[in-house]
Design a protein around this motif. Structure first.
Motif, mmCIF file in Angstrom:
data_model
loop_
_atom_site.group_PDB
_atom_site.id
_atom_site.type_symbol
_atom_site.label_atom_id
_atom_site.label_comp_id
_atom_site.label_asym_id
_atom_site.label_seq_id
_atom_site.Cartn_x
_atom_site.Cartn_y
_atom_site.Cartn_z
ATOM 1 N N PRO A 1 84.063 17.696 23.618
ATOM 2 C CA PRO A 1 83.616 18.846 24.420
ATOM 3 C C PRO A 1 82.348 19.437 23.853
ATOM 4 N N ALA A 2 81.494 19.816 24.749
ATOM 5 C CA ALA A 2 80.211 20.384 24.321
ATOM 6 C C ALA A 2 80.453 21.674 23.566
ATOM 7 N N THR A 3 79.728 21.792 22.454
ATOM 8 C CA THR A 3 79.866 22.992 21.644
ATOM 9 C C THR A 3 79.209 24.161 22.354
ATOM 10 N N THR A 4 79.969 25.203 22.518
ATOM 11 C CA THR A 4 79.451 26.381 23.193
ATOM 12 C C THR A 4 78.457 27.075 22.290
ATOM 13 N N ALA A 5 77.278 27.241 22.759
ATOM 14 C CA ALA A 5 76.246 27.887 21.953
ATOM 15 C C ALA A 5 76.607 29.344 21.711
ATOM 16 N N GLN A 6 76.443 29.764 20.458
ATOM 17 C CA GLN A 6 76.719 31.148 20.118
ATOM 18 C C GLN A 6 75.686 32.049 20.780
ATOM 19 N N PRO A 7 76.129 33.122 21.369
ATOM 20 C CA PRO A 7 75.160 34.010 22.013
ATOM 21 C C PRO A 7 74.217 34.609 20.994
ATOM 22 N N THR A 8 72.967 34.621 21.321
ATOM 23 C CA THR A 8 71.968 35.194 20.433
ATOM 24 C C THR A 8 72.072 36.706 20.463
ATOM 25 N N LEU A 9 72.283 37.265 19.269
ATOM 26 C CA LEU A 9 72.431 38.708 19.191
ATOM 27 C C LEU A 9 71.069 39.367 19.412
ATOM 28 N N PRO A 10 71.034 40.400 20.203
ATOM 29 C CA PRO A 10 69.759 41.074 20.408
ATOM 30 C C PRO A 10 69.291 41.740 19.130
ATOM 31 N N GLU A 11 67.990 41.786 18.952
ATOM 32 C CA GLU A 11 67.449 42.431 17.780
ATOM 33 C C GLU A 11 67.753 43.925 17.820
ATOM 34 N N ALA A 12 67.963 44.475 16.622
ATOM 35 C CA ALA A 12 68.261 45.900 16.537
ATOM 36 C C ALA A 12 67.055 46.684 17.039
ATOM 37 N N PRO A 13 67.315 47.816 17.683
ATOM 38 C CA PRO A 13 66.203 48.589 18.243
ATOM 39 C C PRO A 13 65.291 49.116 17.145
ATOM 40 N N GLU A 14 64.034 49.113 17.438
ATOM 41 C CA GLU A 14 63.036 49.618 16.493
ATOM 42 C C GLU A 14 62.739 51.072 16.816
ATOM 43 N N PRO A 15 62.637 51.922 15.792
ATOM 44 C CA PRO A 15 62.337 53.329 16.064
ATOM 45 C C PRO A 15 60.984 53.474 16.758
ATOM 46 N N SER A 16 60.898 54.466 17.574
ATOM 47 C CA SER A 16 59.644 54.728 18.265
ATOM 48 C C SER A 16 58.612 55.273 17.279
ATOM 49 N N PRO A 17 57.344 55.233 17.622
ATOM 50 C CA PRO A 17 56.324 55.801 16.733
ATOM 51 C C PRO A 17 56.567 57.267 16.392
ATOM 52 N N GLU A 18 57.101 58.029 17.350
ATOM 53 C CA GLU A 18 57.380 59.440 17.082
ATOM 54 C C GLU A 18 58.494 59.596 16.050
ATOM 55 N N VAL A 19 59.522 58.748 16.153
ATOM 56 C CA VAL A 19 60.616 58.810 15.179
ATOM 57 C C VAL A 19 60.103 58.436 13.790
ATOM 58 N N ARG A 20 59.271 57.412 13.723
ATOM 59 C CA ARG A 20 58.717 57.037 12.423
ATOM 60 C C ARG A 20 57.871 58.156 11.836
ATOM 61 N N ARG A 21 57.149 58.860 12.678
ATOM 62 C CA ARG A 21 56.345 59.978 12.183
ATOM 63 C C ARG A 21 57.237 61.091 11.651
ATOM 64 N N GLN A 22 58.341 61.392 12.336
ATOM 65 C CA GLN A 22 59.262 62.419 11.858
ATOM 66 C C GLN A 22 59.876 62.036 10.514
ATOM 67 N N VAL A 23 60.228 60.767 10.392
ATOM 68 C CA VAL A 23 60.788 60.295 9.121
ATOM 69 C C VAL A 23 59.768 60.457 8.002
ATOM 70 N N ALA A 24 58.524 60.078 8.261
ATOM 71 C CA ALA A 24 57.498 60.163 7.225
ATOM 72 C C ALA A 24 57.254 61.612 6.804
ATOM 73 N N LEU A 25 57.225 62.526 7.765
ATOM 74 C CA LEU A 25 57.015 63.931 7.422
ATOM 75 C C LEU A 25 58.174 64.478 6.596
ATOM 76 N N TRP A 26 59.394 64.106 6.937
ATOM 77 C CA TRP A 26 60.551 64.600 6.180
ATOM 78 C C TRP A 26 60.548 64.033 4.766
ATOM 79 N N VAL A 27 60.297 62.763 4.643
ATOM 80 C CA VAL A 27 60.304 62.143 3.312
ATOM 81 C C VAL A 27 59.214 62.729 2.438
ATOM 82 N N SER A 28 58.019 62.910 2.983
ATOM 83 C CA SER A 28 56.904 63.423 2.185
ATOM 84 C C SER A 28 57.127 64.857 1.729
ATOM 85 N N SER A 29 57.932 65.633 2.463
ATOM 86 C CA SER A 29 58.152 67.040 2.109
ATOM 87 C C SER A 29 59.477 67.284 1.396
ATOM 88 N N HIS A 30 60.377 66.289 1.356
ATOM 89 C CA HIS A 30 61.692 66.498 0.740
ATOM 90 C C HIS A 30 61.966 65.589 -0.452
#
Length: 393
Positions: A134-163
């Motif tokens: 029997p043909a081997t059933t191909a494993q479903p490709t897991l979707p890549e994890a979502p990448e933070p938006s540029p605004e989220v990355r900016r918020q993270v950078a501001l928090w890290v730089s000040s805390h």
């Protein structure tokens, strides 16, 4: 004639008798039939195999041995080379025929070659295809994890730089690391993760994002980071959380955090009995709940030895922070009834005492802040995150 002593004596017949006849020579035993050589056996085998594959009639067997007129064992080497060359040629032809009939090793065994096509009127043989796996059933490709938006990355950078204080190293993916450098973090404090767990373990904090989990795998990230975030950003299913790196595992970090919370409650209870510490109801509740950083508790105990200090509030929790995380900042409104931000000698002595603390009790920021238009400025004292815990490294 003299007798030769080196020759056998010849018997002499008695006188009057005729000489005896010599006995007949013994007949030598017949020689066994000559066994065929390996070359002739190999030749006959290949010839029979080839004739069967080509559908020719078999050749009648004959006695082994040299043919009529064929030289015997003393034949020349030239007569030996020819059969060897013919044998090799026949072997090549036979191998090619076998491969043509058997087909490629990956071909379907149920196919019938063109040479086996039955003649008109002949019975068609039933060919049963070999059962295929029997043909081997191909494993479903897991979707890549979502990448933070540029605004989220900016918020993270501001928090890290000040805390986050100096000396702490932050692990991150390429996009977040770029944003942290833009926010002013030195290159030595930013560790880009390139796919190795060592990049994560060599840092103190980590900005956990979808790309970071893809680089290291979710299991590796969860194995070496704390489960209680210091801060988290990104609504809409695209989060980015700032967590402490836990080389000994998240359970060890949780145990140390629980011990730190118990110590905070004890210190808060002791400060509530201090007559030189004036607190608002909100500040008092934070001390009772053990939400105040131990460094702040130690600083207040030191300041109230010689001064009466009024605290209006402890810093609010960071966005998305776990409830067990300590508050690392406070607002001092007055010292000995004088404004903590004013020009009085008492205010100056207070600020000098605060900034003169040694690590880890030296604050990250000591600034004057006006919280509301109708209130006086307050002296904001803020410690760096993460709070020092007794963790197994």
């Amino acid at each position: 004639m003299p007798q030769n002593f080196f020759e056998p004596r010849t018997p002499v017949a008695p006188r009057g008798e005729p000489p005896r006849a010599a006995p007949p020579a013994p007949t030598p035993p017949p020689l066994p039939p000559k066994e065929p050589s390996w070359l002739r056996i190999y030749w006959n085998t290949l010839r029979s195999f080839t004739r069967r594959r080509l559908g020719l009639a078999p050749i009648a067997p004959r006695e082994f041995g040299p043919r009529d007129g064929e030289p015997g064992p003393g034949r020349s080497r030239r007569r030996i080379v020819l059969p060897v060359a013919v044998t090799v040629a026949v072997a090549v032809v036979a191998t090619a025929i076998v491969l043509m009939n058997s087909g490629d090793g990956h071909a379907d065994h149920g196919k019938v070659s063109a040479s086996a096509t039955p003649k008109p009127g002949a019975a068609v043989p039933t060919v049963t295809a070999a059962p295929t796996a029997p043909a081997t059933t191909a494993q479903p490709t897991l979707p890549e994890a979502p990448e933070p938006s540029p605004e989220v990355r900016r918020q993270v950078a501001l928090w890290v730089s000040s805390h986050i204080g100096a000396g702490h190293v932050v692990a991150c993916d390429a996009a977040v690391c770029t944003e942290l450098r833009k926010a002013g973090l030195p290159a030595a404090a930013v560790r880009q993760v390139r796919g190795s767990a060592e990049d994560l373990l060599s840092a103190d904090l980590a900005v956990v994002t979808g790309p970071l989990r893809t680089l290291l795998s979710a299991e590796t990230v969860d194995r070496f980071t704390a489960g209680q975030p210091l801060a988290a950003f990104g609504p809409g299913g695209r989060p980015a959380s700032v967590v402490s790196v836990a080389p000994a595992g998240p359970q060890s970090y949780t145990t140390a955090l629980a011990a730190d919370l118990a110590a905070r409650k004890l210190s808060g209870a002791a400060l509530l009995k201090n007559k030189r510490l004036v607190l608002t109801p909100g500040a008092r509740a934070a001390l009772v709940a053990g939400q105040v950083d131990l460094r702040l508790c130690a600083l207040l105990a030191n300041l109230t030895r010689a001064h009466t200090v009024s605290v209006t509030a402890f810093a609010a929790p960071s966005p998305g922070a776990d409830a067990s995380m300590a508050r690392t900042g406070m607002d001092i409104a007055s010292v000995d009834t004088y404004l903590a931000t004013g020009p009085s000698a008492q205010a100056g002595a207070l600020r000098k005492l605060i900034v003169g603390q040694r690590a880890p009790y030296r604050p990250l920021h000591v600034v004057s802040v006006k919280r509301t238009p109708k209130t006086n400025p307050v002296l904001s004292v803020f410690y760096a995150q993460p709070a020092p815990l007794t963790r197994a490294r």
